[in-house]
Design a protein around this motif. Sequence first.
Motif, PDB file in Angstrom:
ATOM      1  N   GLY A 149       0.821  -1.212   0.000  1.00 39.67           N
ATOM      2  CA  GLY A 149       0.000   0.000   0.000  1.00 39.67           C
ATOM      3  C   GLY A 149       0.848   1.252   0.000  1.00 39.67           C
ATOM      4  N   ALA A 150       2.047   1.152  -0.568  1.00 39.66           N
ATOM      5  CA  ALA A 150       3.024   2.231  -0.488  1.00 39.66           C
ATOM      6  C   ALA A 150       3.237   2.981  -1.793  1.00 39.66           C
ATOM      7  N   LEU A 151       2.519   2.612  -2.846  1.00 38.87           N
ATOM      8  CA  LEU A 151       2.607   3.342  -4.111  1.00 38.87           C
ATOM      9  C   LEU A 151       1.307   4.144  -4.228  1.00 38.87           C
ATOM     10  N   LEU A 152       1.395   5.424  -3.896  1.00 39.14           N
ATOM     11  CA  LEU A 152       0.216   6.281  -3.787  1.00 39.14           C
ATOM     12  C   LEU A 152       0.070   7.169  -5.014  1.00 39.14           C
ATOM     13  N   VAL A 205       6.456   0.038   3.529  1.00 40.87           N
ATOM     14  CA  VAL A 205       7.293  -1.098   3.130  1.00 40.87           C
ATOM     15  C   VAL A 205       8.153  -1.532   4.312  1.00 40.87           C
ATOM     16  N   PHE A 206       8.770  -0.553   4.983  1.00 38.72           N
ATOM     17  CA  PHE A 206       9.695  -0.860   6.079  1.00 38.72           C
ATOM     18  C   PHE A 206       8.990  -1.398   7.320  1.00 38.72           C
ATOM     19  N   ALA A 207       7.677  -1.245   7.391  1.00 36.10           N
ATOM     20  CA  ALA A 207       6.927  -1.813   8.513  1.00 36.10           C
ATOM     21  C   ALA A 207       6.876  -3.334   8.445  1.00 36.10           C
ATOM     22  N   ASP A 208       7.169  -3.885   7.289  1.00 39.36           N
ATOM     23  CA  ASP A 208       7.166  -5.333   7.077  1.00 39.36           C
ATOM     24  C   ASP A 208       8.621  -5.811   6.986  1.00 39.36           C
ATOM     25  N   ALA A 209       9.109  -6.416   8.053  1.00 39.55           N
ATOM     26  CA  ALA A 209      10.521  -6.818   8.117  1.00 39.55           C
ATOM     27  C   ALA A 209      10.888  -7.814   7.017  1.00 39.55           C
ATOM     28  N   VAL A 211      26.976   4.473   1.034  1.00 35.41           N
ATOM     29  CA  VAL A 211      25.809   5.215   1.494  1.00 35.41           C
ATOM     30  C   VAL A 211      24.580   4.438   1.035  1.00 35.41           C
ATOM     31  N   VAL A 212      23.618   4.253   1.930  1.00 41.53           N
ATOM     32  CA  VAL A 212      22.370   3.566   1.583  1.00 41.53           C
ATOM     33  C   VAL A 212      21.207   4.522   1.827  1.00 41.53           C
ATOM     34  N   GLU A 213      20.426   4.718   0.785  1.00 41.54           N
ATOM     35  CA  GLU A 213      19.243   5.584   0.806  1.00 41.54           C
ATOM     36  C   GLU A 213      18.006   4.748   0.522  1.00 41.54           C
ATOM     37  N   ASP A 214      16.862   5.303   0.788  1.00 44.88           N
ATOM     38  CA  ASP A 214      15.603   4.658   0.443  1.00 44.88           C
ATOM     39  C   ASP A 214      15.223   4.995  -0.994  1.00 44.88           C
TER      40      ASP A 214
END
Length: 195
Positions: free
Chosen positions: A14-17, A38-42, A115-118
């Motif tokens: 539900g993260a593509l709005l 997305v990150f709420a689901d490990a 470096v890691v980004e979202d």
Amino acid sequence: MDTQAVLNEFRAAGALLEGHFVLSSGLRSPVFLQKAKVFADAKRTATLCAALADMVRDHLDQKPDIIVSPAVGGIVPGYEMGRQMDLPAIYVEREDGAFRLRRGFELHEGQKVLVVEDIVTTGLSSRECIDSLKETGADVIAEACLIDRSGGKADVGVPLIALATVEFPAYPADDLPPELAAIPATKPGSRGLQA
């Protein structure tokens, strides 16, 4: 994992709005990627970061010593990438408008940093983060992100490894297409949160 599979993971969370959104860059877009869902689901996060870690290993000819992410959005994928790559993972935070290492985190001269980004949109935050890390004497060898929404156009100053590359439209606030201007804007991102 290809771009469509990554976007499917975002859809499933539900993260593509769709609507009218103010991005962290200040640009407006009809598409927003609510990565916090997305990150709420490990398990979902681990799946995406495992694929990104494999891509990083395939693209780099040297192994990083440490992962550094910009807060807030990069903390969760940075941590999970650290777990996937068996590396320590730390983060920078904004202090007086500039990224800084805080909380006792340190980098050393010549230390190889990934470096890691979202999500990368324009690359501005990434460049600011990378510049702050270079000031420590560390060697930033690349940046990795889950989604590059610039379609590969963002310049972060080092090689950018994106699990998915897409080009969602983005517009300056004073140059919106009529269909977007007709919808009220919302700002669901985290930029501007106070620490």
